[in-house]
Design a protein around this motif. Structure first.
Motif, PDB file in Angstrom:
ATOM      1  N   LYS A 114       0.846  -1.184   0.000  1.00  7.22           N
ATOM      2  CA  LYS A 114       0.000   0.000   0.000  1.00  7.22           C
ATOM      3  C   LYS A 114       0.889   1.244   0.000  1.00  7.22           C
ATOM      4  N   VAL A 115       0.325   2.354  -0.407  1.00  2.96           N
ATOM      5  CA  VAL A 115       1.024   3.636  -0.362  1.00  2.96           C
ATOM      6  C   VAL A 115       0.740   4.296   0.994  1.00  2.96           C
ATOM      7  N   TYR A 116       1.780   4.852   1.601  1.00  2.00           N
ATOM      8  CA  TYR A 116       1.646   5.539   2.888  1.00  2.00           C
ATOM      9  C   TYR A 116       2.345   6.897   2.832  1.00  2.00           C
ATOM     10  N   SER A 117       1.819   7.837   3.609  1.00  4.55           N
ATOM     11  CA  SER A 117       2.442   9.148   3.737  1.00  4.55           C
ATOM     12  C   SER A 117       2.024   9.722   5.084  1.00  4.55           C
ATOM     13  N   GLY A 118       2.598  10.879   5.467  1.00  8.48           N
ATOM     14  CA  GLY A 118       2.289  11.423   6.784  1.00  8.48           C
ATOM     15  C   GLY A 118       2.389  12.938   6.840  1.00  8.48           C
ATOM     16  N   PHE A 119       1.718  13.497   7.847  1.00  7.45           N
ATOM     17  CA  PHE A 119       1.829  14.934   8.116  1.00  7.45           C
ATOM     18  C   PHE A 119       1.899  15.153   9.620  1.00  7.45           C
ATOM     19  N   VAL A 120       2.348  16.350  10.019  1.00 10.93           N
ATOM     20  CA  VAL A 120       2.657  16.589  11.436  1.00 10.93           C
ATOM     21  C   VAL A 120       2.403  18.046  11.801  1.00 10.93           C
ATOM     22  N   THR A 121       2.103  18.278  13.077  1.00  9.53           N
ATOM     23  CA  THR A 121       2.036  19.629  13.617  1.00  9.53           C
ATOM     24  C   THR A 121       2.911  19.713  14.855  1.00  9.53           C
ATOM     25  N   THR A 122       3.467  20.902  15.093  1.00 13.28           N
ATOM     26  CA  THR A 122       4.264  21.130  16.289  1.00 13.28           C
ATOM     27  C   THR A 122       3.891  22.481  16.885  1.00 13.28           C
ATOM     28  N   ALA A 123       4.202  22.652  18.161  1.00 13.64           N
ATOM     29  CA  ALA A 123       3.934  23.918  18.829  1.00 13.64           C
ATOM     30  C   ALA A 123       5.014  24.952  18.529  1.00 13.64           C
ATOM     31  N   THR A 124       6.231  24.486  18.229  1.00 14.52           N
ATOM     32  CA  THR A 124       7.358  25.390  18.023  1.00 14.52           C
ATOM     33  C   THR A 124       8.070  25.087  16.719  1.00 14.52           C
ATOM     34  N   THR A 125       8.762  26.065  16.185  1.00 21.44           N
ATOM     35  CA  THR A 125       9.568  25.878  14.984  1.00 21.44           C
ATOM     36  C   THR A 125      10.673  24.861  15.263  1.00 21.44           C
ATOM     37  N   HIS A 126      10.876  23.942  14.351  1.00 25.15           N
ATOM     38  CA  HIS A 126      11.871  22.874  14.501  1.00 25.15           C
ATOM     39  C   HIS A 126      11.574  21.993  15.714  1.00 25.15           C
ATOM     40  N   GLY A 127      10.301  21.900  16.086  1.00 27.25           N
ATOM     41  CA  GLY A 127       9.930  21.170  17.285  1.00 27.25           C
ATOM     42  C   GLY A 127       9.748  19.678  17.077  1.00 27.25           C
TER      43      GLY A 127
END
Length: 205
Positions: A114-127
């Protein structure tokens, strides 16, 4: 003619930023012709902890109608996009717990190809944005899955600046998701659908 690509977007979000990206990705994937299931990872935190944080409690109420992800959603899918806030440079325990429930499918070889990918959030830059996505992708290697990262395959990625996946800095909740993140999310969705469609057509040929 093959059937449309089946995409599962599985995310965890406490205060809504990851959820907003997940919705952007889902909408873009549907416009690209995919059949989409938008699913959230189950909450593991105690109700008292959620209630004590106004933003967390508000998002929990607002997202009550989003179905909780199950292993069936991943088995059904041709492609899966996972999303998470970072937790000390790693994925959230809620998303990790969901991934850990997939052992039965893994043992049957049903997570492979299967094809997989991801995304992310952080509270700080370079976090921990890049390390979180790389940690997520470790599991995909074990699945025998095919990682489709956005790379620098579109001009929007030179603005977003993260070749591993869409990412957003929420600045402790004070930085709303804008065009930079939305453009990156749409591109990632379209790329995942495009590659999954090519793979599906090739395997069925």
């Amino acid at each position: 003619m093959t059937s449309p690509v089946k995409l599962a977007v599985v995310y965890y979000s406490s205060t809504g930023f990851s959820a907003e990206i997940a919705k952007e990705i889902s909408d873009a994937a549907e416009k690209a012709g995919a059949e989409v299931r938008l699913r959230k990872a189950a909450e593991l935190a105690p109700e008292a902890a959620v209630a004590a944080n106004e933003a967390w409690a508000a998002h929990a109420a607002a997202s009550a109608g989003i179905p909780v992800a199950t292993a069936d959603d991943v088995e059904w899918a041709d492609a899966v996009i996972f999303g998470t806030p970072t937790r000390f440079g790693n994925i959230s325990s809620q998303l990790k717990q969901f991934i850990d429930t997939l052992g039965g499918l893994w043992a049957q070889g049903k997570l492979a190809n299967k094809v997989y990918s991801g995304f992310v959030t952080t509270a700080t830059t370079h976090g921990g944005q890049e390390s979180t996505l790389l940690a997520l992708y470790n599991s995909i290697h074990h699945f025998g899955g095919l990682i489709v990262s956005p790379g620098y395959t579109d001009p929007v990625k030179f603005v977003d600046g993260n070749p591993y996946g869409t990412s957003h800095v929420d600045a402790q909740g004070s930085n709303p998701i804008g065009d930079q993140t939305r453009n990156a999310a749409r591109h990632q969705a379209e790329r995942v659908v495009q590659i999954a469609e090519a793979l599906k057509n090739g395997l069925s040929a």
